[in-house]
Design a protein around this motif. Sequence first.
Motif, mmCIF file in Angstrom:
data_model
loop_
_atom_site.group_PDB
_atom_site.id
_atom_site.type_symbol
_atom_site.label_atom_id
_atom_site.label_comp_id
_atom_site.label_asym_id
_atom_site.label_seq_id
_atom_site.Cartn_x
_atom_site.Cartn_y
_atom_site.Cartn_z
ATOM 1 N N SER A 166 0.848 -1.195 0.000
ATOM 2 C CA SER A 166 0.000 0.000 0.000
ATOM 3 C C SER A 166 0.887 1.250 0.000
ATOM 4 O O SER A 166 2.079 1.190 0.274
ATOM 5 N N GLU A 167 0.252 2.381 -0.312
ATOM 6 C CA GLU A 167 1.025 3.620 -0.457
ATOM 7 C C GLU A 167 0.867 4.507 0.771
ATOM 8 O O GLU A 167 -0.133 4.434 1.479
ATOM 9 N N ALA A 168 1.867 5.374 0.989
ATOM 10 C CA ALA A 168 1.764 6.388 2.044
ATOM 11 C C ALA A 168 2.193 7.726 1.462
ATOM 12 O O ALA A 168 3.086 7.782 0.611
ATOM 13 N N TYR B 212 3.276 11.519 2.722
ATOM 14 C CA TYR B 212 3.597 12.429 3.817
ATOM 15 C C TYR B 212 3.366 13.862 3.350
ATOM 16 O O TYR B 212 3.776 14.231 2.245
ATOM 17 N N ASN C 299 -0.737 10.332 5.151
ATOM 18 C CA ASN C 299 -1.869 9.556 4.615
ATOM 19 C C ASN C 299 -1.353 8.169 4.299
ATOM 20 O O ASN C 299 -0.266 8.031 3.733
ATOM 21 N N TYR C 300 -2.116 7.190 4.663
ATOM 22 C CA TYR C 300 -1.786 5.860 4.146
ATOM 23 C C TYR C 300 -3.054 5.207 3.593
ATOM 24 O O TYR C 300 -4.153 5.499 4.037
ATOM 25 N N THR C 301 -2.851 4.386 2.590
ATOM 26 C CA THR C 301 -3.986 3.796 1.892
ATOM 27 C C THR C 301 -4.063 2.313 2.229
ATOM 28 O O THR C 301 -3.095 1.577 2.029
ATOM 29 N N ASN D 232 -8.347 5.719 2.239
ATOM 30 C CA ASN D 232 -7.249 6.593 2.670
ATOM 31 C C ASN D 232 -7.460 7.015 4.119
ATOM 32 O O ASN D 232 -8.545 7.452 4.495
#
Length: 481
Positions: free
Chosen positions: A122-124, A126, A134-136, A476
Amino acid sequence: MQQIKNYINGQLVAPKAGKYIDNYNPATGEVYSHIPDSDEQDVEQAVQGALAAFPAWASTSAAKRGQLLMRIADLIDKYQDRLAEAESVDNGKPLKLAKAVDIPRASSNMRFYGTAIQHFASEAHYMEGTEAINYTVRHPHGVAGCISPWNLPLYLFTWKIAPALAAGNCVVAKPSEVTPMTASLLSELCMEAGLPAGVLNIVHGYGYKVGAAIVAHPNVPVLSFTGGTNTGRSIAATAAPMFKKLSLELGGKNPNIIFADCDFNNALHTSIQSSFANQGQICLCGSRIFIERPLYEQFKQAFVDKVQNVTVGDPMEDGTKMGAVVSEQHMQKVLSYIELARQEGGSILTGGQQVHLSGRCAKGWFIAPTVIEGLSPECRTNTEEIFGPVVTLTPFDTDEEVIQYANCTDYGLSATIWTKDLSRAHRVAHQVRSGIVWINTWLLRDLRTPFGGMKNSGVGREGGFEALRFFTEPQNICVKL
Ligand code: NAD
């Protein structure tokens, strides 16, 4: 006679209404098994089984889910001969093709997604200056509906259920009622592999009953469908007001563009494959062959000569290049298009009729590989999907002209381009409205790439991480530090 069962909640079960459909061997024209004529009661039972299994499956680690998929892949390999024979008998395709392509690809699909899920990160994001992150998170949807066609039965069935399961969904799947056998054998392999009950459910039957019940079910929020464009349209009409997530892989009418400077032998040899492999019943077959005028007569002559040597025969025999088409109804449809081509002014250069074999295949449904010329690129024969062993030849003079020909149908699935001038190949490829373009090859598939069609050939993409993204819902979460 063998009676196939549904696979629901980990068990092989008869359809609740006790009704069955005849299943034909297209090479002999004979009924050789019966498949459940299931209805919404069976779908309901399957959805309930899947809903019950979902919390545990979704919280099983990706590594464990992957291991189970790889165990199923190993079992597909172990029973490859039995599966290949079943596929050939059910579909009419040469046994050799089922052994070389369909079954190996089914185990590759399982293995590919069994490993891919372990690399799906997953993506983050900053936020500089605001001190937030934010993290997804990607959640599985719940119960996924997977509906597949008859042309590459186990290959396309596993291409859908593997990413759906890997991503943590439970699945209610429906193979084509025309070719149910390998999906039925897969049920047994899932039981042998120890897949938990309810994680995968396979309900057999007609599209208008079982397929429609899966599509309309309020507890099936995500649907992956491969099949005809008209069926896709009706599925979308039901699914859209329910805001279901939809992946549609639909029909094609693919151009095969041959420039005069191509590698002649390679273009010729591969064009025989891209025209007639699987009796022309691959959505990616290049059914419209456009040839640059200086090469037209030479290519036409050599192509027709080669087509006349394509052996149509018993799918079980080693020397057979083309087997039976999938059903009598489909044979009649293809023959009606050949008749339409005649009415539209086309000349049949070779083929054009049913082939009558002797012996055990005397009542089978075979069509001679057919090559037609003299038609306008806009006519019905050249713009509607025939999905059989029928191709047209058309000359062209300029790049602009052939791009216009290539794009003049409502479809946009795949295209093939043959030239040694790579600048020209790239330029033309960028202007052809197809989801997949092959240059100097055909059907070379890297499972990591996005697969799908433009225009009426589909919605969304399968393959690689695209499918894992489709089968998960991103959420998110923003944290102020
Ligand atoms: P089809 O649309 O008739 O059937 C496909 C599946 O949908 C079957 O399982 C069928 O039972 C089911 N179905 C039928 N009506 C339904 C409904 N109302 N609701 C829900 N499900 C329903 O297609 P087919 O004849 O089995 O397959 C041939 C078509 O598939 C061709 O058009 C071909 O191009 C296309 N195809 C596309 C791809 C691709 O990747 N784009 C791949 C293979 C085949």
